[in-house]
Structures are given as C-alpha cells and as structure tokens.
Scaffold this active site. Structure first.
Site, short mmCIF file in Angstrom:
data_model
loop_
_atom_site.label_atom_id
_atom_site.label_comp_id
_atom_site.label_asym_id
_atom_site.label_seq_id
_atom_site.Cartn_x
_atom_site.Cartn_y
_atom_site.Cartn_z
N CYS A 1 5.72 8.81 7.94
CA CYS A 1 4.59 7.91 7.78
C CYS A 1 4.06 7.96 6.33
O CYS A 1 3.78 9.02 5.80
CB CYS A 1 3.49 8.33 8.76
N CYS B 1 -3.52 1.34 -0.67
CA CYS B 1 -3.96 2.62 -0.10
C CYS B 1 -3.41 3.76 -0.96
O CYS B 1 -2.22 3.79 -1.26
CB CYS B 1 -3.49 2.74 1.34
N GLY C 1 4.25 -2.97 4.46
CA GLY C 1 3.44 -4.17 4.57
C GLY C 1 2.29 -4.04 5.56
O GLY C 1 2.22 -3.11 6.36
N CYS D 1 3.75 -4.42 -0.38
CA CYS D 1 2.44 -4.50 0.27
C CYS D 1 1.40 -4.86 -0.78
O CYS D 1 1.45 -4.38 -1.91
CB CYS D 1 2.09 -3.15 0.90
N SER E 1 -5.42 2.09 11.20
CA SER E 1 -5.31 3.21 10.25
C SER E 1 -6.69 3.48 9.68
O SER E 1 -7.14 2.79 8.77
CB SER E 1 -4.33 2.86 9.13
N ASN F 1 2.25 13.23 4.62
CA ASN F 1 3.56 13.39 4.00
C ASN F 1 3.45 13.11 2.52
O ASN F 1 3.23 11.96 2.13
CB ASN F 1 4.56 12.44 4.66
N HIS G 1 -8.45 6.96 8.96
CA HIS G 1 -8.34 8.01 7.93
C HIS G 1 -9.65 8.51 7.35
O HIS G 1 -9.66 9.51 6.63
CB HIS G 1 -7.40 7.57 6.80
N CYS H 1 -0.31 6.09 0.27
CA CYS H 1 0.88 5.47 0.86
C CYS H 1 1.83 4.99 -0.24
O CYS H 1 1.42 4.27 -1.15
CB CYS H 1 0.46 4.29 1.73
N CYS I 1 10.53 1.77 13.89
CA CYS I 1 9.42 1.47 12.99
C CYS I 1 9.90 0.38 12.04
O CYS I 1 10.85 0.60 11.28
CB CYS I 1 9.00 2.72 12.22
N GLU J 1 12.57 -1.38 4.43
CA GLU J 1 13.00 -0.18 5.13
C GLU J 1 12.53 -0.19 6.58
O GLU J 1 11.48 -0.74 6.91
CB GLU J 1 12.49 1.08 4.41
#
Length: 349
Positions: A340, A119, A166, A115, A221, A297, A223, A122, A108, A95
C-alpha cells in the site's frame, strides 16, 4: 491517403454496438455475439470470435480496435504477492497487484495513469496524472490478475480493490462502468460485495455515490482525524475538510445503507498516540463503520516511518474498547514495492 480512425469497440454499449452493425449492413444480433465475446469471454482479438464469419472478422479489424492491456512485467514477492506493470495501448504503464491469502484472492487495480493528488506518504502522489483509465483498461487488469491467480495459486479472484494508482472518484464514470462490466451477468458476473473502491475523500463525489445508490463497498483513506494533521499529509483535505466529509458520508449512508471502512496508516510520532485514536473514535460515530489500521510502507520520497508495534496495538485496543470493529493490516509485497502506497512506475519499462 488519410488512415481511417478505428472505433474503440469496447467504448460502445450494446445499443451503440447494434447501431454499428446495422450501419455495416449486418444483422443486429451480431452485436450481442460480439458483446459476449468482449465482456463475458474477455476476447483480446477479433480472431477469437469463432462464431463470426472470417469476412466479418476482417471487416471488424478494418473499422474497430480492441485496445487490450498487456502484462509488461511481473515481480514475485517472498510472501507470494505478484506485482504487475501493465502496458496500455498508448504505451503508458500502470501497476496492479495480486494479493493471495488462505481465504481469498484479491486484485488491487489502478484507475488512473499517475495521480493528481499529492498525498505526502504515497509514491503515486509524486507522479503526474497523465490520464484516466478507460473502463475496459480497468476491466483488463482484473481479467489478467484473475488469470495469474488461477495459474499460480489454482484459485480464481474473489475480491477487487480499487486501491492502485490514481483517485477512483476523479475517474467516476469509467470506474462505475468498469464495475458494471465486472459485476453484470453479461460481464464477469462477480458480486458487488466483493468490490471496494477507495477514495482520499472527495465530498461531492461521495454524495454522488449515494445518489447513484451504489452497491459496492466504499473505503476512505483517512489517516488523521483532525484537519490540521490531515491537511499536512493530504492536501485534498483543504477543500474536503473532515466536517464536509462527515456530512457527505452521512448522506451516502442514508442513501445506500452501506457501512464504510476507514483506512488509517499509523505513522511513527505523527498520528499514533491515544489522543489520535480518541479523535478517530469520535469520527467513527457519524455512521456505521470499521477501521483498518495499516502498516506504513516507506518510500524514497518521504521521511515517514511506521509506528512501533506496541503503539499500534494500544491504538487498536482503544478503538475496540469503544466498540469499533478494528483490524490491523500487515503489509504484503513490501520487498517488491507492491505494498500500500508504494505503487509508482519508476520507468516506462
């Protein structure tokens, strides 16, 4: 009769392509013509190469292949974001997203099919990693999204973020070659400064970016700015602790002089307190940086929720009071699962 295995022509650099033409008893200058068609003009078939004889084009079809990526499906968000599923030559799907704004058009792009990282927040992390993308497959995503930007918004791409499916630094060679083809004068000739590669944090590969003195932007990333919390949501942190990442980032900055962007999703009742902001501010002291606070999200696989607006505002205010450049990034394309952390191929469409 055993079929002849065709050469993926875009896997060849210019010198290798010249050798290929010499082996075909063709003048080496033909290679430059073909290379220009492949990378400057983004040709998707040999028939497009109009300054080659028809006989040579037919010979190339017999020995070589252009594994062009196709748009499989596009979804349009109410906020004008466009999410694409791209079909690869082997029928795998990835995607990519076009994010339009008043002052920029951002692509993007994905770097892997699935992947290998897990995480917890995600959607892609709940998929298996099937394989790395080749450089030309990443390049094709950029070309196709650029065409969409021109068609739908009458503007070319201005920015590229490697923040799709990924972990880019686990596909290091292909990611860097794709950036070379995107930025080179004999490629798409885009600026390095318009490209950002995002990593979940692989210390040894961040050091390698420094050794290679890359010119593009790096985003981490993060977090969470303490190891206990980061281990909980990002298992990669167990082998790449915050002290290890800090050392790698210092090395990277010493080599490149490029500041880093820290991406920080603010989760409700997890990492949204002022204490968390103070830990992040402390981590920001290692090298010049800025912070993007990102709206979460939700995905079907996880129970995380976005922090309350006043919490995010207070968090940002604390960082700004410490002199840290801080932006609050609102979600784009949430209604079509294009935001995201939401990219995941639900089916082989």
């Amino acid at each position: 009769m055993v079929p002849v295995k065709k050469t993926d022509i875009r896997s060849l650099n210019l010198e290798q392509l010249q050798q290929h033409f010499v082996a075909m008893n063709q003048p080496a200058y033909r290679a430059k013509q073909v290379y220009q068609w492949l990378w400057e003009k983004s040709a998707r078939s040999f028939d497009e190469m109009s300054n080659l004889s028809k006989d040579l084009r037919e010979r190339l079809k017999e020995t070589c292949v252009i594994n062009a990526v196709e748009v499989n499906n596009s979804q349009f968000s109410s906020d004008q974001t466009i999410k694409n599923t791209f079909r690869l030559a082997d029928a795998n799907i990835v995607e990519g997203v076009l994010i339009p704004a008043d002052d920029r058009m951002t692509a993007c792009v994905s770097s892997q099919v699935g992947c290998s990282l897990t995480c917890k927040f995600c959607a892609t992390g709940y998929m298996d990693r099937k394989r790395n993308l080749n450089a030309d497959e990443i390049y094709d995503q950029v070309v196709l999204i650029d065409q969409q930007a021109k068609k739908h918004y009458n503007a070319p791409l201005s920015n590229i973020v490697y923040m799709g499916m990924g972990e880019p630094l686990l596909n290091y060679a292909n990611v860097l070659r794709s950036i070379d083809r995107i930025t080179s004068p004999d490629g798409l000739n885009m600026s390095y400064k318009r490209i950002t590669v995002s990593t979940a944090g692989i210390a040894k590969m961040i050091r390698k970016l420094g050794d290679d003195q890359v010119k593009f932007n790096l985003a981490l990333s993060l977090h969470a700015a303490n190891d206990r919390k980061r281990n909980e949501i990002m298992p990669i942190n167990e082998q790449n602790s915050l002290p290890a990442l800090a050392d790698a980032l210092k090395y990277y900055f010493a080599k490149t002089k490029n500041p880093v962007t820290y991406e920080y999703i603010v989760f409700n009742n997890f990492n949204d307190e002022i204490e968390d902001a103070a830990e992040l501010a402390k981590f920001c002291k290692h090298i010049p940086c800025k912070v993007n606070l990102i709206e979460y999200n939700p995905i079907a696989f996880a129970d995380f929720k976005n922090a309350e607006g006043d919490k995010i505002d207070a968090f940002a205010a604390h960082l700004k009071a410490k002199g840290i450049i801080t932006n609050i990034r609102r979600s784009r394309g949430k209604d079509i699962d294009a935001a995201c952390g939401q990219l995941a191929v639900k089916e082989q469409e």
